[in-house]
Design a protein around this motif. Structure first.
Motif, short mmCIF file in Angstrom:
data_model
loop_
_atom_site.label_atom_id
_atom_site.label_comp_id
_atom_site.label_asym_id
_atom_site.label_seq_id
_atom_site.Cartn_x
_atom_site.Cartn_y
_atom_site.Cartn_z
N UNK A 52 -53.74 16.39 -14.37
CA UNK A 52 -52.34 15.98 -14.41
C UNK A 52 -51.55 16.68 -13.30
N UNK A 53 -51.80 17.96 -13.11
CA UNK A 53 -51.03 18.71 -12.14
C UNK A 53 -51.27 18.23 -10.72
N UNK A 54 -52.48 17.77 -10.44
CA UNK A 54 -52.78 17.24 -9.11
C UNK A 54 -51.94 16.02 -8.78
N UNK A 55 -51.46 15.33 -9.81
CA UNK A 55 -50.72 14.09 -9.60
C UNK A 55 -49.21 14.27 -9.54
N UNK A 56 -48.73 15.50 -9.74
CA UNK A 56 -47.29 15.73 -9.65
C UNK A 56 -46.79 15.40 -8.25
N UNK A 57 -45.75 14.58 -8.19
CA UNK A 57 -45.21 14.17 -6.89
C UNK A 57 -45.98 13.06 -6.24
N UNK A 58 -47.07 12.61 -6.88
CA UNK A 58 -47.88 11.51 -6.34
C UNK A 58 -47.75 10.32 -7.28
N UNK A 59 -48.41 10.37 -8.44
CA UNK A 59 -48.28 9.30 -9.43
C UNK A 59 -47.44 9.73 -10.63
N UNK A 60 -47.19 11.04 -10.73
CA UNK A 60 -46.37 11.57 -11.82
C UNK A 60 -45.11 12.21 -11.26
N UNK A 61 -44.01 12.13 -12.02
CA UNK A 61 -42.78 12.79 -11.61
C UNK A 61 -42.98 14.29 -11.57
N UNK A 62 -42.23 14.96 -10.69
CA UNK A 62 -42.30 16.41 -10.64
C UNK A 62 -41.75 16.98 -11.94
N UNK A 63 -42.39 18.03 -12.46
CA UNK A 63 -41.88 18.66 -13.69
C UNK A 63 -40.63 19.47 -13.40
N UNK A 64 -40.01 19.96 -14.44
CA UNK A 64 -38.79 20.75 -14.29
C UNK A 64 -39.06 22.25 -14.31
N UNK A 65 -40.33 22.64 -14.35
CA UNK A 65 -40.70 24.06 -14.37
C UNK A 65 -41.77 24.34 -13.32
N UNK A 66 -41.90 25.61 -12.97
CA UNK A 66 -42.89 26.00 -11.96
C UNK A 66 -43.26 27.46 -12.14
N UNK A 67 -44.35 27.87 -11.49
CA UNK A 67 -44.78 29.27 -11.46
C UNK A 67 -44.75 29.74 -10.02
N UNK A 68 -44.68 31.05 -9.82
CA UNK A 68 -44.62 31.59 -8.46
C UNK A 68 -45.60 32.74 -8.30
N UNK A 69 -46.33 32.73 -7.19
CA UNK A 69 -47.27 33.80 -6.88
C UNK A 69 -46.49 35.06 -6.51
N UNK A 70 -46.84 36.18 -7.13
CA UNK A 70 -46.14 37.42 -6.85
C UNK A 70 -46.57 38.07 -5.55
N UNK A 71 -47.65 37.58 -4.95
CA UNK A 71 -48.12 38.20 -3.71
C UNK A 71 -47.59 37.50 -2.47
N UNK A 72 -47.68 36.17 -2.41
CA UNK A 72 -47.25 35.45 -1.21
C UNK A 72 -45.99 34.61 -1.43
N UNK A 73 -45.48 34.61 -2.66
CA UNK A 73 -44.26 33.87 -3.03
C UNK A 73 -44.42 32.36 -3.00
N UNK A 74 -45.64 31.88 -2.91
CA UNK A 74 -45.86 30.45 -3.02
C UNK A 74 -45.61 30.04 -4.47
N UNK A 75 -45.02 28.85 -4.67
CA UNK A 75 -44.72 28.40 -6.02
C UNK A 75 -45.54 27.17 -6.36
N UNK A 76 -45.71 26.94 -7.66
CA UNK A 76 -46.54 25.83 -8.12
C UNK A 76 -45.86 25.07 -9.25
N UNK A 77 -45.76 23.75 -9.11
CA UNK A 77 -45.20 22.91 -10.17
C UNK A 77 -46.12 22.98 -11.38
N UNK A 78 -45.58 23.36 -12.50
CA UNK A 78 -46.44 23.63 -13.65
C UNK A 78 -45.63 23.49 -14.94
N UNK A 79 -46.26 22.94 -15.96
CA UNK A 79 -45.62 22.84 -17.27
C UNK A 79 -46.38 23.71 -18.27
N UNK A 80 -45.78 23.94 -19.41
CA UNK A 80 -46.45 24.73 -20.44
C UNK A 80 -47.72 24.04 -20.92
N UNK A 81 -47.71 22.68 -20.93
CA UNK A 81 -48.90 21.93 -21.34
C UNK A 81 -50.07 22.16 -20.39
#
Length: 221
Positions: A52-81
């Motif tokens: 499901x996550x691979x399809x965010x912004x492609x076939x699925x709408x972007x979620x309203x939550x995300x996670x962020x890497x504490x080392x490089x500050x890259x963020x990832x669209x992610x839901x609790x599910x």
């Protein structure tokens, strides 16, 4: 462990958004410059959440939550599910820098109103990779910040990155914009090294780009 991929930026809605496919089993995002914030999407191994996550912004709408890497500050669209239904969360890994951490469901970030996730430039991914290879902080953008003025309003950050990269390694480019997202005609370019900054000053000050002669100098502050 779930590996996060698909890099993006969180930007204000006046900006043009774009998305890229996931890099591995997760989607990652990063904060764009200016008034933008860092955000990332996460895809995990071979479970339904990963697919499901691979399809965010492609076939699925972007979620309203995300996670962020504490080392490089890259963020990832992610839901609790996406984090499964066992315990309070699960361990995840950044596909950009390899850092891993335990991501709890109740510690996901909310995307603030007026912002959206857009593509993380490949130049940012390459910069993080170069920093890691050189044993530098992954978030390091350079030692020499330059003011670049007299820009044509059509010039993009990618144009400036390409032009300054002809001289030496570029760490960051930020075109300053007004509230509507229109360029104000100047930017800040950070070269990775002081030597690179000196070379850029020498070679690009007065250089014609898109019909205008660049004004390159050290910033006032």
């Amino acid at each position: 462990m779930k590996v996060l991929s698909c890099c993006f930026l969180l930007v204000q809605l006046c900006s043009v958004s774009a998305f890229i496919p996931s890099l591995s089993t997760s989607s990652s995002w990063c904060t764009h410059r200016r008034q933008q914030q860092e955000v990332t999407v996460v895809n995990m191994s071979e479970d339904p959440g990963t697919l499901r996550q691979k399809e965010y912004g492609v076939t699925l709408d972007m979620p309203e939550t995300y996670a962020r890497c504490g080392r490089c500050s890259t963020s990832f669209a992610l839901t609790s599910e996406d984090l499964g239904d066992r315990g309070k969360g699960r361990r995840v890994e950044c596909s950009v820098c390899g850092h891993s951490w335990y991501q709890a469901r109740d510690k996901l970030f909310d995307i603030r109103e007026g912002f959206e996730l857009v593509e993380l430039p490949q130049s940012d991914v390459s910069r993080i990779e170069r920093n890691i290879a050189a044993d530098r902080d992954p978030r390091f953008t350079g030692d020499s910040k330059l003011y670049v003025g007299n820009l044509d309003f059509k010039v993009t950050e990618e144009d400036l990155f390409e032009e300054f990269s002809k001289v030496d390694e570029v760490g960051d480019v930020t075109i300053i914009t007004d509230d509507s997202g229109r360029s104000k005609g100047f930017a800040f370019v950070t070269m990775l090294t002081k030597e690179g900054g000196e070379k850029a000053l020498e070679k690009l000050d007065g250089e014609e780009v898109f019909g205008r002669n660049l004004n390159v100098r050290e910033p006032n502050n």
